[in-house]
Design a protein around this motif. Sequence first.
Motif, mmCIF file in Angstrom:
data_model
loop_
_atom_site.group_PDB
_atom_site.id
_atom_site.type_symbol
_atom_site.label_atom_id
_atom_site.label_comp_id
_atom_site.label_asym_id
_atom_site.label_seq_id
_atom_site.Cartn_x
_atom_site.Cartn_y
_atom_site.Cartn_z
ATOM 1 N N GLN A 1 0.863 -1.216 -0.090
ATOM 2 C CA GLN A 1 0.143 -0.165 -0.098
ATOM 3 C C GLN A 1 0.838 1.262 -0.012
ATOM 4 O O GLN A 1 1.974 1.189 0.417
ATOM 5 N N GLY A 2 0.354 2.353 -0.283
ATOM 6 C CA GLY A 2 0.881 3.515 -0.341
ATOM 7 C C GLY A 2 0.306 4.655 -1.179
ATOM 8 O O GLY A 2 -0.588 4.320 -1.922
ATOM 9 N N SER A 3 0.979 5.850 -1.369
ATOM 10 C CA SER A 3 0.665 6.849 -2.074
ATOM 11 C C SER A 3 0.808 6.539 -3.513
ATOM 12 O O SER A 3 1.988 6.044 -3.873
ATOM 13 N N ALA A 4 0.015 6.727 -4.349
ATOM 14 C CA ALA A 4 0.142 6.732 -5.920
ATOM 15 C C ALA A 4 -0.464 7.881 -6.756
ATOM 16 O O ALA A 4 -1.171 8.615 -6.282
ATOM 17 N N LEU A 5 -0.579 7.907 -8.030
ATOM 18 C CA LEU A 5 -1.256 8.725 -8.998
ATOM 19 C C LEU A 5 -1.959 7.696 -9.838
ATOM 20 O O LEU A 5 -1.609 6.708 -10.295
#
Length: 113
Positions: A4-8
């Motif tokens: 998981q994590g931040s993405a665009l």
Amino acid sequence: MRLQGSALRLTVFVGESDTWHHKPLYSEIVHRAHRCGLAGATVLRGVEGFGASNRVHTTRLLSLSQDLPVAVIIVDEPAKVRDFLPELDELIAEGLVIVDPVEVVRYVGREPR
């Protein structure tokens, strides 16, 4: 396992009948994303919509069903998505591109029981 994590999220809206060198534009976008090493791409076909032409395209009317809306969705690390944007400059003459931040929760494989 869970990643998981931040993405665009890159969403490209084009018409189903849009082409690039005699093949579907959405297919060219997917293949270029693959060659650029992006995590994945999905093409979704709309059942109804309108865009810059302000003409509603729908599956309900045979005369208007030739150019239904198509969305190509790509999610990856911000740097990879931004590096891919110049590819779209070459491909898209008319359409809409949206880049928005997302939080990714991805399930990979299963633990043995």
